[in-house]
Design an enzyme around this catalytic site. Structure first.
Site, short mmCIF file in Angstrom:
data_model
loop_
_atom_site.label_atom_id
_atom_site.label_comp_id
_atom_site.label_asym_id
_atom_site.label_seq_id
_atom_site.Cartn_x
_atom_site.Cartn_y
_atom_site.Cartn_z
N GLU A 1 -6.70 -3.45 -1.88
CA GLU A 1 -6.84 -3.20 -3.31
C GLU A 1 -8.08 -3.89 -3.90
O GLU A 1 -7.98 -4.78 -4.76
CB GLU A 1 -5.58 -3.66 -4.05
CG GLU A 1 -4.37 -2.84 -3.70
CD GLU A 1 -3.15 -3.13 -4.56
OE1 GLU A 1 -3.08 -4.23 -5.14
OE2 GLU A 1 -2.27 -2.27 -4.65
N GLU B 1 1.43 2.40 -0.31
CA GLU B 1 2.45 1.41 -0.70
C GLU B 1 3.33 1.98 -1.80
O GLU B 1 2.83 2.66 -2.71
CB GLU B 1 1.81 0.14 -1.28
CG GLU B 1 1.07 -0.72 -0.32
CD GLU B 1 0.54 -1.99 -1.02
OE1 GLU B 1 1.08 -2.41 -2.06
OE2 GLU B 1 -0.44 -2.55 -0.50
C1 GAL Z 1 0.23 -4.42 -4.19
C2 GAL Z 1 -0.43 -5.22 -3.08
C3 GAL Z 1 0.59 -5.71 -2.08
C4 GAL Z 1 1.78 -6.31 -2.78
C5 GAL Z 1 2.34 -5.32 -3.77
C6 GAL Z 1 3.54 -5.83 -4.51
O1 GAL Z 1 -0.59 -4.29 -5.30
O2 GAL Z 1 -1.40 -4.47 -2.40
O3 GAL Z 1 -0.01 -6.64 -1.22
O4 GAL Z 1 1.39 -7.48 -3.42
O5 GAL Z 1 1.37 -5.01 -4.71
O6 GAL Z 1 4.07 -4.86 -5.36
#
Ligand code: GAL
Length: 675
Positions: free
Chosen positions: A156, A315
Site C-alpha cells: 500500500e 485484501e
Molecule cells: C491494510 C494493510 C494490511 C493490514 C490491513 C488491516 O491496509 O495493507 O497490512 O494492516 O490493512 O485492515
C-alpha cells in the site's frame, strides 16, 4: 483454462491472503495447524514476507532466509503457492537508527521518527541501496522457487516526503519537464501573480504547509512528481526481483480511490492490478445496497487500470477490521457475497487480510481466517464455504467483462479540482459524483467501465465525463471524434476550464473547441450554500432539485432540454444537447442527483443501441465472457430473498440446470453458465 487467467498454475481462481509465519517461529506446532486449516478452507496461495525485513536481516548484513525457505517449501509440498512481497512496507529499527535519511520529512520540514510502517523516503540513496540489497538477496534465493507465482511490491504505497534529497530531485524533474527554461515554468505556473517569479530552478521548494501553497501549478506538479517518484522507487524494486526470473509477474496492492498516487500511471509498470477492499458494511448512513454498488464501482476502477486482464482482490477482512471508528462484524453470508461480487466484476482472486491473527500488537483483534481460538467457528466455516465455491466456478478465471458505457476519472483532474480555489472551497465532491453516477447507471442496468481521458474512447458507445476540469487539446479532439462517430457524450458544469498546468482556457468554457461540440458556453459558475436549492424543469414537466452549483449558460446552437426555475438565471438553459449526426453532446450545467440524470442516460443508451438489463431492485448482475463459456453472476445485495426471471443455463454453485425464475436467499448468489 482461459489464456488470460492470472495464475495458470492454480488452474482456477486464487483463494488466499496475507500470512505472517515469521511472527510464529517460536511456535512450531502452529505452522502445521495452519497448513491443515488452509487445506480445509481451500486456500491455494498465501502472501508472505510483507513486513519481514527485520526477520530477514535482524542486524545490518546478517541474513536469515532459512525460515522462509522452510515455509515456502512446506507450503508447496502441500499444494499451496506463494506470492512473495518485497519488504519495503516497514523497515528494521537498525536501518533508521544508522541512516536517519531513510525516514521521511513532513510538510513542515520535520523528520519523522522511526516507527509504524510506510515511512521511507523514496529518494534516499541509502534507502534504495539497502532495499535493493535485500530484494536482490530474496530474488537470488527464491525467484526460481517452484512455489512462487507472483511478487507483491511493498505494501500500500503512499505518502509524501519533503527532505532535501526529494527537493533536489523535484527540481531536476521540473528541469526536464520545462526544458530547463525557468521562464517556461514561470509562464506555465503564472508566477507573476503575487510576485512569485523564480529566477532559477534551485529556488523552487515543494508546497511546505508553512511555505508556498498558492501556486496551483506548483501544487499539481508536486503531486505528479511524488507519484512519479514513488513509481520510480517501485520500479527499482521490480527491476531487482525480475532480474532473477523475468517470468514471475508483479503486482502492487492499491487502495480504494486513494488520492495520493496516480494509479493510472503506476499500473502501467505492474503486470496485474490488485487492491485492498475494506467497505463499511451495515453502516448507519446508507443502505446495504448502496454499499455493495459502491464496492462494484471500486472494482470497476481497478479493472479499468489494466482492462485487458483480470484484477485481484488482494485484501479484505474475513469478518471485521479493527481500525475503523466502529468495527462491526460482517453478517453471515456477507463475506461470501463480497467474494463472489469481486469475481463477478473481474477479479481472479479472493484474498484476505489476514490468514492467522497476530497474537499481539496493533492487529491482534483484526478479523482473520484462523482465530486465536482456532478454526471451530462461524468465520472459518464461511471461508471454507467460499473456498469450495471458488473451486466450482474455477472456469471463470481469465474471462473478462464487456461494457459499452464508460465513466472518465483521472487523478490529475481530481487533484486539480481539489485545489481549485472557488466553487465549494473544501470539497467539490468529484469522486462522489463519479461514484454516484456509476451506481445509478448500474441500477438502470448498465455495466460500466471507469477509464482515463487518455484511453481509447472508440470502444464505448456512451461516455459520461463529469467535471472534466482539465482539458488538453488531444482529449478535446478525441471527445469530438467520439461524438462525430456516433458516440453519446455527457459532460457537466466545470468542463474544460483549464489546461494541463492549470492556466484558464481563454475564449470561453468549455475550452479547446468543446464549446463548439456542445453548442454552449458557460458564462458564470454559481455556488449554492448547503441549504440553498434551485430547480430545473424539462419540457415534459419533470422538475429536479439542484444543489451545490449552477452554471449560467449561453446557448450557441444546442437544443435546450431544461431550464432553471429560480434566481436571476430563471428560465435560462440548464441542460442542453447538440446533435452531430448520430452522435450527441449533452451538457448538464447544474448539479442534480445522479438518480435524476438517469432519464438522459437512458436516452443516450437508447440512441446508441445499448441494451440496459434492468434487474429486480436488490439484484445486481455481471457477466464474464471467455472462450469456453459465458458466466452470468446474479447477486442478491439484500438481507431478503429475491427472485430473478428468465435465467437459463447451469448454476455452477449448485450444479443444477436452471430455466426460468430462480430464487436467491438473502445475500445469495447464482453463477449461471449460459447454454
Ligand atoms: C491494510 C494493510 C494490511 C493490514 C490491513 C488491516 O491496509 O495493507 O497490512 O494492516 O490493512 O485492515
Amino acid at each position: 483454462m482461459e489464456k488470460n487467467a492470472v495464475f495458470p498454475k492454480l488452474n482456477g481462481l486464487a483463494h488466499g491472503g496475507d500470512y505472517n509465519p515469521d511472527q510464529w517461529l517460536g511456535y512450531p506446532d502452529v505452522f502445521a495447524q495452519d497448513i491443515d486449516a488452509f487445506k480445509k478452507a481451500g486456500i491455494n496461495c498465501v502472501s508472505l514476507g510483507i513486513f519481514s525485513w527485520a526477520s530477514y536481516e535482524p542486524r545490518e548484513g546478517e541474513y536469515h532466509f532459512e525460515w522462509l525457505q522452510h515455509v515456502m517449501d512446506t507450503l508447496y509440498e502441500n499444494g499451496i503457492y506463494t506470492i512473495l512481497a518485497t519488504p519495503s512496507g516497514a523497515r528494521p529499527a537498525w536501518l533508521d537508527k544508522k541512516y536517519p535519511e531513510c525516514m521521511r520529512v513532513d510538510a513542515y520540514g520535520i523528520r519523522n521518527h522511526h516507527g509504524d510502517r510506510h515511512n521511507h523516503c523514496m529518494s534516499s540513496k541509502i534507502f534504495r541501496e539497502k532495499l535493493n540489497n535485500i530484494n536482490t538477496l530474496l530474488a537470488q534465493r527464491f525467484a526460481n522457487h517452484p512455489g512462487l507465482i507472483m511478487w507483491h511490491i511493498s505494501n500500500e504505497m503512499g505518502g509524501e516526503c519533503f527532505c532535501p534529497e526529494c527537493i533536489a530531485k523535484f527540481q531536476e524533474w521540473l528541469k526536464v519537464k520545462y526544458h530547463n527554461d525557468i521562464n517556461e515554468l514561470n509562464h506555465a505556473w503564472w508566477t507573476t501573480f503575487w510576485s512569485h517569479k523564480y529566477s532559477c530552478f534551485e529556488e523552487i521548494e515543494p508546497p511546505f504547509w508553512n511555505g508556498e501553497t498558492s501556486i496551483l501549478g506548483l501544487n499539481l506538479d508536486w503531486k505528479r512528481f511524488t507519484s512519479w517518484n514513488m513509481t520510480d522507487c517501485m520500479n527499482s524494486e521490480i527491476a531487482a526481483v525480475k532480474a532473477y526470473n523475468p517470468d514471475i509477474p508483479v503486482t502492487a496492492n492499491l487502495m480504494n480511490f486513494f488520492n495520493g498516487l496516480d494509479y493510472r500511471e503506476m499500473a502501467k509498470d505492474i503486470d496485474y492490478v490488485s487492491w485492498d477492499s475494506y467497505p463499511r458494511f451495515h453502516n448507519d448512513w446508507e443502505t446495504f445496497d448502496d454499499t455493495m454498488r459502491e464496492l462494484a464501482c471500486s472494482h470497476a476502477l481497478f479493472r479499468g487500470l489494466k482492462p485487458d486482464r483480470p484484477f485481484m482482490l488482494m485484501e479484505c477482512t474475513p469478518s471485521l477490521v479493527n481500525w475503523q471508528p466502529y468495527n462491526k462484524l460482517k453478517r453471515p453470508g456477507v463475506m461470501r457475497l463480497q467474494a463472489l461480487q469481486a469475481i463477478a466484476t473481474g477479479s481472479d482472486t479472493v484474498q484476505y487480510f489476514q490468514l492467522r491473527k497476530s497474537r499481539g500488537s496493533f492487529e491482534q483483534f483484526h478479523g482473520a481466517v484462523i482465530d486465536h481460538a482456532g478454526i471451530d467457528n462461524r468465520v472459518f466455516r464461511e471461508i471454507a464455504q467460499i473456498g469450495a465455491d471458488l473451486k466450482k466456478i474455477a472456469p471463470v478465471a481469465g474471462t473478462h467483462l464487456k461494457a459499452d458505457v464508460a465513466i472518465l476519472f483521472d487523478w490529475d483532474n481530481r487533484w486539480a479540482i481539489q485545489d481549485m480555489k472557488g466553487m465549494i472551497y473544501d470539497d467539490k465532491k468529484y469522486e462522489r459524483v463519479v461514484i454516484e453516477g456509476w451506481k445509478e447507471f448500474n441500477r438502470a442496468g448498465a455495466e460500466i467501465d471507469i477509464i482515463s481521458y487518455n484511453d481509447d474512447f472508440s470502444k464505448y458507445k456512451v461516455i459520461y465525463a463529469p467535471m472534466l476540469y482539465i482539458v488538453r487539446p488531444e482529449v478535446a479532439k478525441a471527445l469530438t471524434e467520439f461524438v462525430k462517430n456516433g458516440g453519446q457524450l455527457l459532460c457537466t458544469y466545470m468542463t474544460g476550464y483549464v489546461n494541463e498546468t492549470l492556466l484558464a482556457h481563454l475564449g470561453g468554457f468549455p475550452g479547446e473547441g468543446l464549446s463548439d461540440l456542445f453548442g454552449v458556453y458557460s458564462e458564470e459558475l454559481d455556488t449554492l450554500f448547503p441549504s440553498d436549492r434551485n430547480h430545473i424543469k424539462f419540457a415534459d414537466g419533470t422538475v429536479c432539485e439542484v444543489k451545490d452549483c449552477c452554471e449560467v449558460l449561453k446557448v450557441k446552437d444546442a437544443e435546450i432540454l431544461a431550464a432553471y426555475t429560480e434566481d436571476f438565471y430563471k428560465d435560462t438553459p440548464a441542460v442542453t444537447v447538440k446533435k452531430h449526426g448520430k452522435g450527441s453532446a449533452y451538457y448538464y450545467a447544474a448539479r442534480v442527483s445522479a438518480k435524476d440524470m438517469v432519464p438522459i442516460f437512458e436516452q443516450m443508451c437508447k440512441d446508441a443501441g445499448v441494451t440496459l438489463e434492468k434487474m429486480p431492485e436488490t439484484i445486481t448482475r455481471h457477466v464474464r465472457y471467455g472462450e469456453e463459456g459465458t458466466y452470468h453472476f446474479y447477486l442478491n445485495i439484500s438481507n431478503q430473498s429475491a427472485e430473478v426471471c428468465a435465467v437459463k443455463g447451469t448454476d455452477l454453485l449448485t450444479g443444477k440446470a436452471v430455466s426460468g425464475n430462480i430464487s436467491l436467499e438473502p445475500y445469495g448468489v447464482a453463477v449461471v453458465k449460459a447454454e
